[in-house]
Design an enzyme around this catalytic site. Structure first.
Site, short mmCIF file in Angstrom:
data_model
loop_
_atom_site.label_atom_id
_atom_site.label_comp_id
_atom_site.label_asym_id
_atom_site.label_seq_id
_atom_site.Cartn_x
_atom_site.Cartn_y
_atom_site.Cartn_z
N PHE A 92 0.85 -1.20 0.00
CA PHE A 92 0.00 0.00 0.00
C PHE A 92 0.88 1.24 0.00
O PHE A 92 1.75 1.38 0.87
CB PHE A 92 -0.94 0.04 1.21
CG PHE A 92 -1.85 1.23 1.18
CD1 PHE A 92 -2.97 1.25 0.36
CD2 PHE A 92 -1.54 2.38 1.91
CE1 PHE A 92 -3.79 2.37 0.30
CE2 PHE A 92 -2.36 3.50 1.85
CZ PHE A 92 -3.49 3.50 1.04
N ASP A 140 9.28 2.65 1.74
CA ASP A 140 8.10 3.33 2.27
C ASP A 140 8.01 2.99 3.77
O ASP A 140 7.55 1.91 4.14
CB ASP A 140 6.86 2.87 1.50
CG ASP A 140 5.58 3.54 2.01
OD1 ASP A 140 5.58 4.06 3.14
OD2 ASP A 140 4.57 3.51 1.27
N LYS A 169 2.66 9.64 8.49
CA LYS A 169 1.86 9.26 9.66
C LYS A 169 2.34 9.85 11.01
O LYS A 169 1.81 10.84 11.45
CB LYS A 169 1.73 7.73 9.73
CG LYS A 169 0.87 7.19 8.57
CD LYS A 169 0.28 5.84 8.86
CE LYS A 169 -0.87 5.53 7.91
NZ LYS A 169 -0.47 4.93 6.64
#
Ligand SMILES: *Cc1c(COP(=O)(O)O)cnc(C)c1O
Length: 396
Positions: free
Chosen positions: A133, A220, A249
């Protein structure tokens, strides 16, 4: 049942749970009726320092009364300071600031393409993984592994080549067969994919393959980074340094900010005019992220996350190891998963009824991403609230 405000003018992009929170403090969230929930998902790995951490709230208030935004037409000293801190922590060189994870990955994807063009490769390709993702913008959804994320948005962006995760032979096949590959973009542990932890040698071997072939190793770390895995960055378990790393995040503990960090191999790919963002790294975002990094370091939260993860593993092993329906209990630090033998989405609301916020991903994986500030009692409380629910789930 809670009745929040009228939602009919919100685009229906989310399947929201019928829960409405009005305040948060530390590991606890409170709903509009005053019921308290232990937050074992942290706003999806965002609020690592818990809710409304006093050191962060203070910096936000102070900076908001001094200067919010000037744009990147001008020098932004706090942004430069934040970049310097990230360079120190990573051993990497330069940082571009964005406002979200997807945007940080967009920067990484553009860097890989420009890097390819500068090497004379006119149709550069990036290896990406099944089950990955990377976000919801057109480029990042094209890079994402889940078919559900991509469906309906064709034509997708070209220039991605998909291989199975944790499969070095597939990478070596690409070396032999695809001269257009310039980079590999991969999560050190797949988050949305179900907390999939690759073999120990995966990242070290990717590092070698990238070095041998002049590819960029792009990690990532939007979900795995910033102490959640039990180290500052998850790739540090492998003793390697990537060429490109994306963060978001937890970087603002809830204030939106993303970062694309690059090492020497990619440090001079972008030149003025190649990329930009109006908001990216503005004084408020940068001051907030600096405060987050300071607290993570001051309070040794990487070590605390590692210890908490070990305790979760031990407690769940003790409680569930005899349960044939529990297929796996795994994690790294406070990236934690319990995989069951069947879809278990209904556990989310059952847990909420008991005052515990969890998440289910990949249909049958209970995902726990508790705040890094959890103490031992909080960890035990998570297990005490969740265990009976898992047991009952299979007795019906
Ligand atoms: C959440 C996430 C993203 C996307 O971040 P947004 O801020 O939602 O754009 C990208 N990659 C990974 C690994 C993520 O967990």
């Amino acid at each position: 049942m809670f009745y929040g405000p009228n939602m009919q003018h919100l685009m229906s992009t989310y399947n929201r749970l019928p829960l409405t929170f009005s305040r948060g403090e530390g590991v606890w969230l409170e709903d509009i009726e005053g019921k308290k929930y232990l937050d074992a998902i942290s706003g999806i790995a965002v609020c690592g320092l818990g809710h409304c951490h006093p050191d962060i709230s203070r910096v936000i208030c102070e900076q908001a009364s001094i200067l919010l935004h000037t744009s990147n037409l001008y020098e932004v000293p706090l942004q430069a300071q934040l970049a310097e801190r990230l360079a120190e922590l990573t051993g990497m060189d330069k940082v571009f600031f964005a406002n979200s994870g997807a945007e940080a990955n967009e920067a990484a994807i553009k860097i890989a393409r420009l890097y390819g063009h500068k090497k004379g490769i006119n149709t550069p390709s990036i290896l990406v993984c099944e089950g990955s993702f990377h976000g919801r913008t057109m480029a990042t959804l094209s890079a994402t592994g889940s078919r559900k994320v991509r469906a309906g948005f064709e034509p997708l962006l070209r220039g991605f080549s998909r291989i199975p995760y944790n499969d070095l032979d597939a990478v070596r096949d690409a070396v032999r067969n695809d001269p257009n590959v310039v980079a590999i973009l991969v999560e050190p542990v797949q988050g949305e994919g179900g907390i999939i932890v690759p073999n120990k040698d995966y990242l070290t071997s990717l590092r070698e393959i990238c070095d041998e072939n002049g590819w960029l190793l792009m990690l990532d770390e939007i979900q795995t980074g910033l102490c959640r895995s039990g180290k500052w960055f998850c790739h540090q378990y492998a003793g390697i340094v990537p060429d490109v790393m994306t963060l978001a995040k937890a970087l603002g503990n809830g204030f939106p900010i993303g970062a694309c960090v690059v090492g020497s191999k990619a440090a001079n790919v972008f030149e003025p005019g190649n990329h930009g963002s109006t908001f990216g790294g503005n004084p408020l975002a940068s001051a907030t992220a600096l405060a987050v990094l300071n607290v993570l370091e001051r309070d040794n939260l990487a070590e605390q996350a590692a210890r908490s993860g070990e305790l979760l593993q031990k407690l769940f092993n003790d409680a569930l190891s005899g349960n044939a329906h529990v297929k796996d209990i795994r994690g790294m630090g406070l990236l934690f998963a319990i995989e069951l033998d069947r879809p278990c989405g209904e556990l989310v609301m059952k847990a909420a009824d008991k005052g515990l916020l969890i998440n289910v991903t990949a249909e049958n994986v209970i995902r726990l991403l508790p705040p890094l500030i959890c103490n031992e009692a909080d960890i035990r409380e998570i297990v005490n609230r969740l265990n009976p629910l898992i047991e009952e789930f299979f007795v019906q």
